[in-house]
Scaffold this active site. Structure first.
Site, PDB file in Angstrom:
ATOM      1  N   TYR A   1      31.044   4.825  50.056  1.00  0.00           N
ATOM      2  CA  TYR A   1      31.138   5.002  48.603  1.00  0.00           C
ATOM      3  C   TYR A   1      29.999   4.307  47.879  1.00  0.00           C
ATOM      4  O   TYR A   1      29.442   3.333  48.358  1.00  0.00           O
ATOM      5  CB  TYR A   1      32.491   4.519  48.081  1.00  0.00           C
ATOM      6  CG  TYR A   1      32.837   3.054  48.346  1.00  0.00           C
ATOM      7  CD1 TYR A   1      32.386   2.033  47.518  1.00  0.00           C
ATOM      8  CD2 TYR A   1      33.649   2.714  49.424  1.00  0.00           C
ATOM      9  CE1 TYR A   1      32.729   0.716  47.753  1.00  0.00           C
ATOM     10  CE2 TYR A   1      33.989   1.381  49.678  1.00  0.00           C
ATOM     11  CZ  TYR A   1      33.525   0.391  48.836  1.00  0.00           C
ATOM     12  OH  TYR A   1      33.855  -0.916  49.076  1.00  0.00           O
TER      13      TYR A   1
ATOM     14  N   TYR B   1      39.171   3.837  46.338  1.00  0.00           N
ATOM     15  CA  TYR B   1      40.279   2.879  46.461  1.00  0.00           C
ATOM     16  C   TYR B   1      41.357   3.203  45.446  1.00  0.00           C
ATOM     17  O   TYR B   1      41.062   3.639  44.324  1.00  0.00           O
ATOM     18  CB  TYR B   1      39.794   1.452  46.186  1.00  0.00           C
ATOM     19  CG  TYR B   1      39.008   0.828  47.314  1.00  0.00           C
ATOM     20  CD1 TYR B   1      39.651   0.127  48.326  1.00  0.00           C
ATOM     21  CD2 TYR B   1      37.619   0.920  47.358  1.00  0.00           C
ATOM     22  CE1 TYR B   1      38.938  -0.464  49.354  1.00  0.00           C
ATOM     23  CE2 TYR B   1      36.898   0.341  48.389  1.00  0.00           C
ATOM     24  CZ  TYR B   1      37.563  -0.355  49.381  1.00  0.00           C
ATOM     25  OH  TYR B   1      36.847  -0.934  50.395  1.00  0.00           O
TER      26      TYR B   1
ATOM     27  N   HIS C   1      33.752   1.207  55.950  1.00  0.00           N
ATOM     28  CA  HIS C   1      34.180  -0.123  56.398  1.00  0.00           C
ATOM     29  C   HIS C   1      35.656  -0.341  56.133  1.00  0.00           C
ATOM     30  O   HIS C   1      36.243   0.291  55.246  1.00  0.00           O
ATOM     31  CB  HIS C   1      33.369  -1.226  55.691  1.00  0.00           C
ATOM     32  CG  HIS C   1      33.583  -1.256  54.210  1.00  0.00           C
ATOM     33  ND1 HIS C   1      32.933  -0.398  53.349  1.00  0.00           N
ATOM     34  CD2 HIS C   1      34.397  -2.000  53.428  1.00  0.00           C
ATOM     35  CE1 HIS C   1      33.329  -0.628  52.106  1.00  0.00           C
ATOM     36  NE2 HIS C   1      34.236  -1.597  52.121  1.00  0.00           N
TER      37      HIS C   1
ATOM     38  N   ARG D   1      28.107   1.665  50.025  1.00  0.00           N
ATOM     39  CA  ARG D   1      28.726   0.901  51.103  1.00  0.00           C
ATOM     40  C   ARG D   1      28.891   1.803  52.325  1.00  0.00           C
ATOM     41  O   ARG D   1      29.380   2.918  52.213  1.00  0.00           O
ATOM     42  CB  ARG D   1      30.130   0.397  50.698  1.00  0.00           C
ATOM     43  CG  ARG D   1      30.209  -0.645  49.595  1.00  0.00           C
ATOM     44  CD  ARG D   1      29.384  -1.900  49.789  1.00  0.00           C
ATOM     45  NE  ARG D   1      29.227  -2.428  51.138  1.00  0.00           N
ATOM     46  CZ  ARG D   1      30.132  -3.155  51.803  1.00  0.00           C
ATOM     47  NH1 ARG D   1      31.280  -3.438  51.255  1.00  0.00           N
ATOM     48  NH2 ARG D   1      29.877  -3.627  53.007  1.00  0.00           N
TER      49      ARG D   1
ATOM     50  N   HIS E   1      38.187  -3.665  55.424  1.00  0.00           N
ATOM     51  CA  HIS E   1      38.260  -5.104  55.148  1.00  0.00           C
ATOM     52  C   HIS E   1      39.353  -5.726  56.011  1.00  0.00           C
ATOM     53  O   HIS E   1      40.450  -5.166  56.123  1.00  0.00           O
ATOM     54  CB  HIS E   1      38.605  -5.349  53.674  1.00  0.00           C
ATOM     55  CG  HIS E   1      37.567  -4.844  52.712  1.00  0.00           C
ATOM     56  ND1 HIS E   1      36.563  -5.641  52.218  1.00  0.00           N
ATOM     57  CD2 HIS E   1      37.377  -3.622  52.166  1.00  0.00           C
ATOM     58  CE1 HIS E   1      35.813  -4.932  51.383  1.00  0.00           C
ATOM     59  NE2 HIS E   1      36.275  -3.705  51.335  1.00  0.00           N
TER      60      HIS E   1
HETATM   61 FE   LIG Z   1      35.248  -2.072  50.343  1.00  0.00          FE
END
Ligand SMILES: [Fe+2]
Lengths: 242, 199
Positions: free
Chosen positions: A147, A108, A160, A157, A162
């Protein structure tokens, strides 16, 4: 019926457990005491509305919106599309849908994300759109990478995206996550596991939509979102006790 | 057999995670230039009718730590108790705001106008209040609560009267600290836990 009837009560058993042992942060951030349940009031039955004039032309294109159309983000090109509907099955028109995600390497663009997958200079990771008159929406983006995250020693995770959706009433407000068909990490993820009802978890997994994909360009994934509905009755707007 | 009820089930919530600010208030998160400005910077514009107030607070987890990574949304009526979209509502009150805690102090600030009492569908009046919706890492489904005010008559509010334990009502009431300034702390869990709502 109208925008002035009450919302259907939330079926909490269809939502995640707020306190979930395997998701450690939830242990100190979930209320111990029961929620106060009541019928919705005007305060929940109204909500902010946003016009299409809010949007810039690249807002729903995460491949291009960070560079303002100058460079392409790195990654597998995908189109994510679907319909926002409510529990009565009707499309929710003209409602804001916002998304955010990691880049193709699972990183991110955020000061708190210290994973050593590299940042992509042309990927910001946010996008937004407003549904059309039938409740449909679409985004162009890249497939986010899986990640690792600090929870148990080896938690990952699944890929995905959000999603944040408004609906037309503040009581319909929802944030969720879209997963990808076939990702083996879904069944290992303690966050996905907070949803105890298997069909509800399945409903968070977007299928590959090959018919809506475009050769030599992008794969499509379809993700429909259901918001709380309103009771459909004329029998509500009456003086108390009648 | 019976007829099938054709009903859909609401999509399951998932936590907003630690990076909710990227999606909802990207400029705050350091992602500039994608949108001209973040959504919901203020619930009012300059010409809004009513008394401007400031509400300051923190969001504490079960250990008493003021968490820094939440996002809060507020939704409120205008000074006359009307919501945006209702007939006669103040065009200078959008009623919607997004805010986050300061990363150093852990405090959030909401600057708005004091909402008026709101008439519900059944004709009953609700005391002036602001609805809050709280999302963060570790919160699996957004938490709803309300801010009431200690300088208003809250005695007949239909929601507050439903709270059985008198002292818990206090968790929903902002305390005046100076002229037009209030303090409202939210406790997610444990001692003094805020009353969270399901409506
Ligand atoms: Fe996330």
């Amino acid at each position: 019926m109208s925008d002035h009837s009450s919302l259907m009560p939330r079926r909490r058993e269809m939502h995640p457990e707020p306190y979930w042992t395997d998701y450690k942060t939830s242990l100190t951030r979930s209320p111990n005491l029961p929620l106060l349940s009541m019928e919705s009031t005007v305060s929940e039955e109204t909500g902010p509305r946003f016009g299409h004039n809010l949007l810039g032309s690249l807002d729903n294109n995460l491949i291009l919106n960070y560079s303002q159309g100058k460079e392409l983000a790195i990654g597998e090109r995908i189109r994510v599309h679907g319909c926002v509907l409510d529990e009565t099955g009707r499309g929710v028109p003209h409602t804001l849908v916002e998304i955010w995600q990691a880049n193709a390497g699972g990183r991110y663009r955020h000061v708190k994300d210290t994973y050593f997958a590299p940042l992509d200079p042309n990927f910001g990771g946010c996008g937004r759109t407003i549904t059309d008159e039938n409740g449909f929406y679409e985004f162009m983006t890249i497939r986010p990478g899986a990640y690792p995250w600090p929870n148990r020693a080896n938690d990952w995770r699944p890929m995905h995206i959000h999603f944040s959706i408004f609906g037309h009433a503040f009581g319909q407000r929802l944030i969720s996550q879209m997963y990808f068909q076939g990702d083996p990490l879904i069944d290992l993820c303690p966050i996905a596991a907070t949803v105890r009802d298997r069909s509800q978890l399945d409903a968070l997994v977007a299928p590959l939509d090959i018919q809506q994909s475009r050769g030599m360009d992008y794969l499509a994934y379809k993700f429909d979102i259901v918001l709380r509905g309103r009771r459909q009755t004329m029998f509500e707007n009456k003086p108390e006790g009648m | 057999m019976v007829q099938k009820l054709t009903q859909w089930t609401e999509t399951a919530s998932q936590t907003a995670g630690p990076y909710v600010h990227i999606g909802c208030i990207p400029t705050f998160a350091g992602i500039e230039g994608v949108y001209p400005e973040d959504l919901g910077l203020s619930p009012i514009s300059i010409a809004a009718k009513g008394q401007v107030i400031t509400i300051t607070g923190s969001l504490f987890d079960g250990t008493g730590w003021a968490i820094r990574d939440a996002m809060i949304e507020s939704w409120q009526a205008d000074g006359a108790g009307l919501y945006a979209g209702q007939v006669g509502a103040d065009p200078n009150v959008s009623g919607f705001c997004r805010f986050a805690a300061d990363k150093d102090t852990g405090e959030f600030i909401l600057k708005t106008i004091k909402p008026g009492p709101v008439k519900n569908r059944d004709g009953k009046m609700m005391a002036p209040h602001i609805s809050l919706w709280i999302v963060a890492r570790g919160i699996n489904i957004g938490l709803s609560t309300r801010v009431y005010f200690d300088d208003e008559d809250n005695s007949a509010d239909p929601l507050l009267v439903r709270i059985e334990q008198g002292p818990r009502v206090d968790s929903l009431i902002a305390k005046k600290t100076a002229a037009w300034q209030y303090r409202f702390d939210i406790r997610l869990q444990g001692q003094g836990e805020t009353v969270f709502l399901d409506l």
